[in-house]
Each structure stands twice: as structure tokens, then as C-alpha cells.
Write an enzyme that holds these catalytic residues in place. Structure first.
Site, short mmCIF file in Angstrom:
data_model
loop_
_atom_site.label_atom_id
_atom_site.label_comp_id
_atom_site.label_asym_id
_atom_site.label_seq_id
_atom_site.Cartn_x
_atom_site.Cartn_y
_atom_site.Cartn_z
N CYS A 46 1.10 2.31 -1.29
CA CYS A 46 0.12 1.40 -0.50
C CYS A 46 0.65 0.00 -1.30
O CYS A 46 0.07 -1.11 -0.58
CB CYS A 46 -1.18 1.85 -0.96
SG CYS A 46 -1.50 2.15 -2.78
N GLU B 82 -9.64 3.37 -2.63
CA GLU B 82 -8.43 2.45 -2.39
C GLU B 82 -7.86 2.95 -1.38
O GLU B 82 -7.36 4.14 -1.14
CB GLU B 82 -7.48 2.51 -3.83
CG GLU B 82 -6.31 1.52 -3.81
CD GLU B 82 -5.01 2.11 -3.28
OE1 GLU B 82 -4.47 1.54 -2.45
OE2 GLU B 82 -4.65 2.94 -3.92
#
Length: 542
Positions: free
Chosen positions: A327, A293
Site C-alpha cells: 500500500c 488502513e
């Protein structure tokens, strides 16, 4: 034992508020003072032993008070990285054959230790070392990590219960083996929960791990390792190595028994790891599993029917919680002119002006500092570029001060060009950009926003018009792995919104769900025939 055990049904950990007058507030404040009162030895943990790195000494400081050293860690040498790999390989067989109930009990116990006696320590370490507020530390290092540990056990049980159908006279079974080799877990600074989940989720499925936490998260990471050891994790199952990544990665990625990489961090680093694995592919015993990720350029697209106050609050919280170092943070927004010029601009700027960053030990502060000097310099470089930019105007913030801590003020940029870098580049700080569009252009703005950035992590739409919601959902289907309707695109909860995205944002293997865990098993199909045939020929031959 002859029994088919059922694991406890997981429930999301309740979130403490730390409001004035609550006992958890006083307890956490006392732990903050205790942990900040001395320098800590932040050693690595290999084969059940705490070991001092033989490389350079690295100071781990408070980002909001960078003269205050929390502890000193030492970089692992290549030989120490090789020791960690050897420990993981040596522990593999015993750990892989241990009953699932025994493995599961270790991680369930770790969850209870975090929920109870270690809660304050882990939250305080996250606050001091990563400059998180009490609220942000609680939802991260306590609640989300507890949820990962508990829910993963239930998800694992579900995977193990998945079995094949059997015809009469035979019994088909599926053996969910751990993958070949060991797993390399590389974890980021911004979430203690991620730092805990990336090594423990493969380990739960019978794999052994070499874990490299971010140096700037090493303070909390050391507590995590201590918790896992106290929970009864056998020696060599998870081996924590300290310091910068390149020397460690060179050793790990060259080993023929590398079985997988579990990564969260920058797109650039993940692509480097992937490229290196590709270059070494012929030397591995099996094809390594790559789960990552990475970055994001997350968005809110607002329709003229959106609620102004809800939109302003979601934008501010989504952009400026934890200094934008998520994020999933809102870093680009698309606002209709009718709302923007009739109160939304003023309301967003009003909220932004009230947000105060400072020492997170002062609970009146909304947030703290950005993580380190490199991050600080990246943000200030952007502000300098924008000073003479005719297409982008800083309408709030745009200032920074590193005299005491790495403080960057909440910043709002209004840009007239939707292709501008502020809508494409990830800054990972308290910076959000606004594009104001004419109301009639909503559909074309949605189409442009869908593909302007190389990422596809989180995003959402604000609207009360259902047709607009449906159209945006369809157009943005591939632009976000986690999509939100009338909510900020941050704060995914384990078991409720499995997290991950595609394109430049990663492999979308959904941390917080069975989909991630299934990447760490290698199924073996077993067929047992109770009545094998005695004739070699087939009926059609008659």
C-alpha cells in the site's frame, strides 16, 4: 504476586541477508522444498479446535506457479462464523481479567517462536503462498511481526502506566479496560506481519477476536495460528475463520456485541464495512471502534537539486519490490526535466530492465508474481487501455504472462497530463507513472500532487535544497501519513516510523505504536475519597 513488573525493553529484530554461503540461506531453501512437497490442510481454528470449513473447497496456490497447489481451505458457513463469534464472547471475561503480565508473556513467547524454530516455516510459507522474495519475506513475516509483538507489549505497559493526578485526601486511578464486545480482524494478503498484528494487538489489551485472513494468505496464516496456540493463547481468544469474507461479515456485523473492526485492505471493502456498521448502529450494545488502513497512491516529488542515482534507486525499489503490492509502493513520481533528460530516464529504465521476476525459490530473482488472476487481469486491462492513449506512453514493461504464474513485468509510464488516471487510481502492481515538469514549476507541481489522488498514505521528496524540502513538507503535510525525505516511501519499521495515513487511506491509527493500542481500551476513571465530607452545606452559604 505483589510486584510491579517491567516488560523487556524491545529492540528491532536483526534482519538476515540470506546471502550465498550463509547458513540461513541453506536452512530456508530446505524449508521451501519441504513445504512445497505436499498439500496442506488449511482449516479454521475456533475455540481451540482445528475445524474443517463446511463451505466450498478453495485451492491455495503459488502465484508464481499457479498449477502447484499448496493446500486446500474450505469456506466457513454462516453457522461456523456464528460459532467463532460465540467462542470469542465466551472467552472474553476470563481473558479480560487475566493479569497483563500473563497476557504479555504469551505474545512475547510467540515472538521468540517466530525468531527461532518457526522463522523458516513462516518465511517459506510467505514466499510460496504470497510470492515474496527471501528478503521481502524476512523483513515482513519474521522481523516486522516479531517487532509488532515485542513493541506492542512495551506500548501496552506505557498505556497502563498512564494514571491521573490525585489531590490530597483522595486517590484517582485509571482502569484501562478492554472495549465492550469482541473485535473483528480482517487482514490482507500482502503482509504476514499485518495478518499477525491485527488480531494480536486488540487481544493483548484484553479483547477477544474473530480473525478473517485473506484466502490468498491462508498458508502463512495457518502457521501464525499454530504459533499462537503453541505460545499458550487460551481457547477462544483468537478464532480464525477461513474463506471469502461476505458470509462471515454478514454474521459478525449483525451481532449486537461487535465491539470493533481492525482492518487492512481495499478502500472499497472498508467503506462497505463502515456503511454496514452505520446501518446497524442502533442494534449494537456500544459504538464499535473502526480502525482501518486502506489504499494508497504514493508519490515521490523530486527537486532539480536531487541526487540522480539515489532518486533512480529509490523509485525502482519503491515501485517494484514485492511486485508493487504494498500500500506504500511508489506509483506516481514527479521528475524535473533537467534530471530526466540528462540521465535519470536512462538510469531508471536501465535498472528496470535488470529486475527479474520469477519463482521466488530461485534466490536470483528480485521478486515473484502478482497475487492472483484478478490482480493480473486488472493490470493487463490497464495496458490495453494505454495502447491507444495519447497522454500516456509505456516506456518500460507493459507486458504480462500468466502461462505459468501471474507475472507482470515492471512497468514505467510517462504521462503528459498530471490529472491522468495513472496519477489517481491505485493499481497495486509493479506499475509506476512519471510526470516530467519544467524545473521552474516545482512549487506548482507540488501543490497539484498534494490533492490529485484521494489517498494520503505515504510519499516523499528528494532534494538537496533545504528550502525546497521545507516548502514541500509544508505543502504535502496532509497528503501522507508517512513522509520521507531522500528515501523511498516504503519499509516503515515498528517503533521507528509508526504506519498509517488519512483521507482514503484509512483512520491513521498508526500500527506499530501506542496510538493503535489505545483504540482497543475503554478507560474507567476511579476516584477513592479517603476523607468524605460530613457537612451538606457549602461555606458560601454562611
Amino acid at each position: 504476586m505483589d510486584a510491579l513488573f517491567t516488560v523487556p525493553t524491545p529492540k528491532n529484530e536483526p534482519v538476515n541477508t540470506y546471502a550465498p554461503g550463509t547458513p540461513e540461506r541453506a536452512s530456508l531453501q530446505a524449508k521451501l522444498s519441504e513445504l512445497a512437497s505436499k498439500e496442506h490442510d488449511l482449516d479454521m481454528f475456533i475455540a481451540g479446535d482445528w475445524r474443517r470449513g463446511e463451505g466450498e473447497a478453495i485451492k491455495v496456490v503459488q502465484p508464481h506457479k499457479h498449477s502447484h497447489v499448496l493446500g486446500v481451505t474450505h469456506a466457513a458457513t454462516s453457522s461456523q462464523a456464528a460459532q467463532a463469534v460465540a467462542a470469542a464472547k465466551g472467552a472474553k471475561r476470563t481473558w479480560a481479567t487475566m493479569d497483563f503480565a500473563d497476557r504479555a508473556s504469551i505474545f512475547l513467547r510467540a515472538a521468540e517462536l517466530i525468531a527461532g524454530p518457526y522463522r523458516d516455516a513462516l518465511n517459506a510459507a510467505t514466499m510460496l503462498g504470497q510470492s515474496k522474495s527471501a528478503a521481502q519475506a524476512e523483513i515482513d513475516s519474521a522481523c516486522e511481526l516479531i517487532d509488532f509483538l515485542r513493541f506492542n507489549v512495551a506500548f501496552a505497559e506505557r498505556i497502563y502506566r498512564q494514571q491521573a493526578e490525585s489531590s490530597r485526601g483522595m486517590w484517582n486511578r485509571t482502569d484501562h479496560r478492554p472495549i465492550d464486545g469482541f473485535v473483528y480482524a480482517v487482514t490482507p494478503f500482502n503482509f504476514t506481519a499485518i495478518a499477525g498484528n491485527l488480531p494480536t494487538s486488540p487481544a493483548l489489551m484484553g479483547n477477544t477476536v474473530v480473525w478473517k485472513p485473506a484466502t490468498t494468505q491462508q498458508f502463512a496464516a495457518s502457521f501464525l495460528m499454530e504459533i499462537l496456540a503453541e505460545a499458550g493463547l487460551p481457547d477462544g481468544v483468537i478464532n480464525m475463520v477461513t474463506g471469502p469474507g461476505p458470509d462471515i461479515s454478514d454474521v459478525v456485523l449483525a451481532d449486537p456485541d461487535l465491539g470493533g473492526i481492525h482492518f487492512t485492505g481495499s478502500t472499497r471493502v472498508f467503506q462497505h464495512l463502515w456503511k454496514t456498521v452505520g446501518e446497524n448502529i442502533s442494534s449494537y450494545r456500544a459504538y464499535p471502534r473502526l480502525v482501518g488502513e486502506t489504499g494508497g497512491k504514493d508519490f515521490i516529488v523530486a527537486h532539480p537539486s536531487a541526487d540522480l542515482e539515489q532518486l533512480a534507486v529509490a523509485t525502482a525499489r519503491g515501485a517494484f519490490e514485492y511486485q508493487g503490492q504494498k500500500c506504500s509502493a511508489v506509483s506516481r513520481t514527479y521528475m524535473p526535466r533537467s534530471l530526466w533528460e540528462n540521465g535519470l530516464r536512462d538510469r531508471l529504465l536501465e535498472i528496470t530492465s535488470q529486475i527479474k521476476y520469477g519463482d521466488v525459490s530461485d534466490f536470483s530473482n528480485f521478486g515473484g508474481a502478482v497475487i492472483d488472476e484478478r490482480a493480473y487481469n486488472k493490470h493487463t486491462a490497464l495496458f490495453k487501455r494505454l495502447a491507444d492513449d495519447s497522454e500516456a506512453n509505456v516506456i518500460a514493461g507493459g507486458t504480462a504472462d500468466d502461462s505459468e504464474g501471474y507475472f507482470v513485468q515492471p512497468t514505467v509510464i510517462e504521462a503528459t497530463n498530471p490529472e491522468h488516471e495513472v496519477f489517481r487510481e491505485e493499481y497495486f502492481g509493479p506499475i509506476t507513472s512519471v510526470y516530467v515538469y519544467d524545473d521552474k514549476d516545482f512549487d506548482s507541481v507540488v501543490r497539484q500532487a498534494a490533492d490529485v489522488a484521494p489517498y494520503a498514505l505515504t510519499g516523499g521528496v528528494f532534494a538537496n535544497d533545504r528550502e525546497a524540502i521545507a516548502g514541500a513538507m509544508d505543502e504535502l503535510r496532509w497528503s501522507a501519513g508517512n513522509f520521507y525525505i531522500n528515501d523511498k516511501p516504503t519499509g516503515a519499521v515498528v517503533g521507528q516510523q509508526p504506519f498509517g495515513g488519512g483521507r482514503g487511506s484509512g483512520t491513521n491509527d498508526k500500527a506499530g505504536s501506542w496510538q493503535n493500542l489505545v483504540r482497543w481500551v475503554s478507560p474507567r476513571s476511579i476516584k477513592e475519597n479517603f476523607v468524605p465530607p460530613r457537612e451538606w452545606s457549602y461555606p458560601h452559604q454562611g
